[in-house]
Design a protein around this motif. Structure first.
Motif, PDB file in Angstrom:
ATOM      1  N   LYS A  41      -4.985  98.497  28.667  1.00 39.25           N
ATOM      2  CA  LYS A  41      -4.191  97.334  28.271  1.00 39.25           C
ATOM      3  C   LYS A  41      -5.019  96.398  27.402  1.00 39.25           C
ATOM      4  O   LYS A  41      -6.181  96.124  27.680  1.00 39.25           O
ATOM      5  CB  LYS A  41      -3.715  96.608  29.534  1.00 39.25           C
ATOM      6  CG  LYS A  41      -2.910  95.349  29.257  1.00 39.25           C
ATOM      7  CD  LYS A  41      -2.500  94.688  30.561  1.00 39.25           C
ATOM      8  CE  LYS A  41      -1.745  93.390  30.304  1.00 39.25           C
ATOM      9  NZ  LYS A  41      -1.333  92.725  31.561  1.00 39.25           N
ATOM     10  N   VAL A  45      -4.121  97.840  18.160  1.00 44.58           N
ATOM     11  CA  VAL A  45      -3.208  98.791  17.518  1.00 44.58           C
ATOM     12  C   VAL A  45      -3.226  98.606  16.003  1.00 44.58           C
ATOM     13  O   VAL A  45      -3.365  99.563  15.246  1.00 44.58           O
ATOM     14  CB  VAL A  45      -1.771  98.634  18.070  1.00 44.58           C
ATOM     15  CG1 VAL A  45      -0.810  99.571  17.337  1.00 44.58           C
ATOM     16  CG2 VAL A  45      -1.742  98.901  19.567  1.00 44.58           C
ATOM     17  N   GLU A  68      10.859  94.482  21.607  1.00 46.69           N
ATOM     18  CA  GLU A  68      10.875  95.931  21.840  1.00 46.69           C
ATOM     19  C   GLU A  68      12.305  96.463  21.784  1.00 46.69           C
ATOM     20  O   GLU A  68      13.259  95.782  22.184  1.00 46.69           O
ATOM     21  CB  GLU A  68      10.267  96.248  23.217  1.00 46.69           C
ATOM     22  CG  GLU A  68       8.828  95.826  23.367  1.00 46.69           C
ATOM     23  CD  GLU A  68       7.854  96.842  22.801  1.00 46.69           C
ATOM     24  OE1 GLU A  68       8.292  97.938  22.411  1.00 46.69           O
ATOM     25  OE2 GLU A  68       6.654  96.529  22.757  1.00 46.69           O
ATOM     26  N   TYR A  74       5.711  97.657  25.448  1.00 46.41           N
ATOM     27  CA  TYR A  74       4.450  98.389  25.328  1.00 46.41           C
ATOM     28  C   TYR A  74       3.431  97.648  24.471  1.00 46.41           C
ATOM     29  O   TYR A  74       2.244  97.970  24.510  1.00 46.41           O
ATOM     30  CB  TYR A  74       4.701  99.769  24.731  1.00 46.41           C
ATOM     31  CG  TYR A  74       5.552 100.666  25.606  1.00 46.41           C
ATOM     32  CD1 TYR A  74       5.000 101.331  26.692  1.00 46.41           C
ATOM     33  CD2 TYR A  74       6.907 100.834  25.357  1.00 46.41           C
ATOM     34  CE1 TYR A  74       5.759 102.143  27.507  1.00 46.41           C
ATOM     35  CE2 TYR A  74       7.688 101.653  26.166  1.00 46.41           C
ATOM     36  CZ  TYR A  74       7.109 102.299  27.232  1.00 46.41           C
ATOM     37  OH  TYR A  74       7.870 103.091  28.039  1.00 46.41           O
ATOM     38  N   PHE A  75       3.894  96.650  23.654  1.00 46.78           N
ATOM     39  CA  PHE A  75       2.981  95.950  22.738  1.00 46.78           C
ATOM     40  C   PHE A  75       3.266  94.452  22.781  1.00 46.78           C
ATOM     41  O   PHE A  75       4.365  94.013  23.133  1.00 46.78           O
ATOM     42  CB  PHE A  75       3.169  96.451  21.301  1.00 46.78           C
ATOM     43  CG  PHE A  75       3.112  97.956  21.157  1.00 46.78           C
ATOM     44  CD1 PHE A  75       1.899  98.623  21.168  1.00 46.78           C
ATOM     45  CD2 PHE A  75       4.279  98.699  21.037  1.00 46.78           C
ATOM     46  CE1 PHE A  75       1.849  99.988  21.049  1.00 46.78           C
ATOM     47  CE2 PHE A  75       4.239 100.073  20.912  1.00 46.78           C
ATOM     48  CZ  PHE A  75       3.018 100.726  20.934  1.00 46.78           C
ATOM     49  N   LEU A  84      -1.815  93.380  16.774  1.00 51.95           N
ATOM     50  CA  LEU A  84      -0.869  94.022  17.685  1.00 51.95           C
ATOM     51  C   LEU A  84      -1.684  94.824  18.694  1.00 51.95           C
ATOM     52  O   LEU A  84      -2.516  95.663  18.312  1.00 51.95           O
ATOM     53  CB  LEU A  84       0.070  94.955  16.917  1.00 51.95           C
ATOM     54  CG  LEU A  84       1.192  95.600  17.736  1.00 51.95           C
ATOM     55  CD1 LEU A  84       2.205  94.552  18.162  1.00 51.95           C
ATOM     56  CD2 LEU A  84       1.879  96.710  16.930  1.00 51.95           C
ATOM     57  N   VAL A  85      -1.484  94.553  19.977  1.00 52.96           N
ATOM     58  CA  VAL A  85      -2.281  95.196  21.024  1.00 52.96           C
ATOM     59  C   VAL A  85      -1.336  95.810  22.053  1.00 52.96           C
ATOM     60  O   VAL A  85      -0.142  95.490  22.113  1.00 52.96           O
ATOM     61  CB  VAL A  85      -3.244  94.194  21.703  1.00 52.96           C
ATOM     62  CG1 VAL A  85      -4.260  93.664  20.713  1.00 52.96           C
ATOM     63  CG2 VAL A  85      -2.467  93.050  22.331  1.00 52.96           C
ATOM     64  N   THR A  86      -1.895  96.700  22.864  1.00 51.12           N
ATOM     65  CA  THR A  86      -1.095  97.376  23.891  1.00 51.12           C
ATOM     66  C   THR A  86      -0.864  96.441  25.077  1.00 51.12           C
ATOM     67  O   THR A  86      -1.767  95.720  25.499  1.00 51.12           O
ATOM     68  CB  THR A  86      -1.784  98.662  24.374  1.00 51.12           C
ATOM     69  OG1 THR A  86      -3.084  98.337  24.871  1.00 51.12           O
ATOM     70  CG2 THR A  86      -1.920  99.666  23.251  1.00 51.12           C
ATOM     71  N   CYS A 106       9.144  98.830  17.451  1.00 53.20           N
ATOM     72  CA  CYS A 106       9.355  97.444  17.859  1.00 53.20           C
ATOM     73  C   CYS A 106       9.586  96.597  16.607  1.00 53.20           C
ATOM     74  O   CYS A 106       9.429  97.087  15.480  1.00 53.20           O
ATOM     75  CB  CYS A 106       8.178  96.910  18.672  1.00 53.20           C
ATOM     76  SG  CYS A 106       6.611  96.904  17.794  1.00 53.20           S
ATOM     77  N   VAL A 121       4.811 102.784  15.876  1.00 52.33           N
ATOM     78  CA  VAL A 121       3.503 103.157  16.406  1.00 52.33           C
ATOM     79  C   VAL A 121       3.587 104.590  16.917  1.00 52.33           C
ATOM     80  O   VAL A 121       4.339 104.879  17.857  1.00 52.33           O
ATOM     81  CB  VAL A 121       3.060 102.215  17.539  1.00 52.33           C
ATOM     82  CG1 VAL A 121       1.676 102.625  18.045  1.00 52.33           C
ATOM     83  CG2 VAL A 121       3.064 100.773  17.085  1.00 52.33           C
TER      84      VAL A 121
END
Length: 349
Positions: A41, A45, A68, A74-75, A84-86, A106, A121
């Motif tokens: 987590k 991205v 989403e 998920y992001f 943009l990260v998980t 997304c 992604v």
């Protein structure tokens, strides 16, 4: 409406369509990233702010957020960095099992400017699964008369990973009687087959323990195993064998009736009905058949009548041992009667 007015109206509609088309082109397929599955987590991205030309101080003011398309998020967008990260660990096999390309979509919504950007992604596969067999223990039964070269289909292994990370090869170990052949299935999958390389003999080995191993193409490779137990089913390929070809016994003539004079013994290496031995007198004289009796189950020969040395001092029997499949062996039994002083002298004038 005048000609000039109509012309001005057409120009306005053309400009509006151009603006809408530009917005549509900006919204679809503008950003595309690719990350491996199972990232922790908060993993990076893509740099959304840089790729879209957004200024970091203005991100909060413009009301930028990630929406989403699925129920699960998920992001998320890191407002300090514009990255943009998980939002959680992503398992590709759980999301897109048996799908060649796994893509999550997304939307980046900039509320202050009324702009919407689509972000795709792609989740790349990693070798995070080992091949597994549906059953860890495989039971097979083969007759010992099975011809060498015979083939038996084995269960294949399953690996949810794709490409080189899926099952690539099989190996067999454990016994010289068996080898492994791998055939290509209709979909290009591999199907293992057990091949009998050497004739079986239940009397030599009633069971064979093998180990089937499936390997994927990862580096290092992951493996899964299944144990194969082959039970050799008996065939009537062994005849009974007497412990002696000839049994010799000496008994006094006054031995009591009902006594066991000798016990013949034969063994059969087969099992079940094929290994159950029964005895019978095959050849003898009429007189001997009245004196001796053979137990068909135990092989014991007992005395039916009293012996008399003066009437007969030796007897010969031929006995047979046979199994449930019709195979047999024969042996001779020689009974010698010894004299006992049971007669007084007689005077003849």
């Amino acid at each position: 409406m005048s000609w000039a007015g109509r012309r001005w109206g057409r120009r306005q509609r053309a400009v509006l369509w151009a603006v809408l088309l530009a917005a549509w082109e900006a919204a679809w397929g503008q950003l595309r990233y690719s990350v491996p599955e199972e990232l922790p987590k908060g993993s990076f991205v893509g740099d959304v702010a840089k790729d879209l030309g957004l200024q970091l101080p203005e991100l909060s003011d413009r009301g930028v957020r990630i929406a989403e398309r699925s129920r699960k998020q998920y992001f998320f967008l890191h407002r300090k960095t514009g990255h943009l990260v998980t939002a959680e660990r992503i398992d590709r096999e759980q999301l897109c099992e048996r799908v060649q390309q796994c893509v999550l979509r997304c939307e980046l919504i900039v509320e202050g400017e009324m702009k919407v950007y689509d972000i795709e992604v792609e989740i790349k596969d990693i070798n995070d699964n080992a091949p597994t067999f549906r059953e860890a223990e495989i039971e097979l039964r083969m007759s010992e008369t099975t011809a060498p070269g015979s083939r038996f289909l084995l269960p294949d292994a399953h690996d949810p990973d794709l490409g080189q990370h899926s099952v690539q090869s099989y190996e067999l170990s454990g016994d010289e009687h068996f080898s492994l052949a791998v055939q290509a299935g209709p979909g290009g999958d591999q199907r293992p087959e057990l091949v009998l390389a050497k004739a079986l003999d239940r009397e030599e080995a009633a069971f064979h323990e093998l180990l089937l191993r499936a390997m994927d193409g990862g580096d290092p490779a992951r493996t899964g195993t299944a144990r194969i137990r082959v039970t050799v089913v008996d065939a009537n390929d062994n005849a009974p064998v007497f412990s002696q070809a000839e049994y010799t016994v000496r008994v006094p003539e006054d031995v009591p009736v009902g006594s066991v004079l000798v016990t013949v013994t034969a063994t059969d290496a087969d099992e079940g009905p094929n290994g159950q031995v029964k005895y019978s007198i095959q050849k003898t004289t009429e007189r001997a058949s009245q004196i001796f009796q053979l137990d068909s189950r135990t092989g014991a020969i007992t005395l039916l009548q009293s012996l008399d040395f003066e009437e007969g001092n030796s007897y010969e029997l031929e006995v047979q041992a046979h199994d449930g499949g019709g195979l047999f062996d024969t042996a001779k039994v020689l009974v010698t009667v010894t004299d006992v002083n049971d007669n007084a002298p007689e005077l003849t004038v």
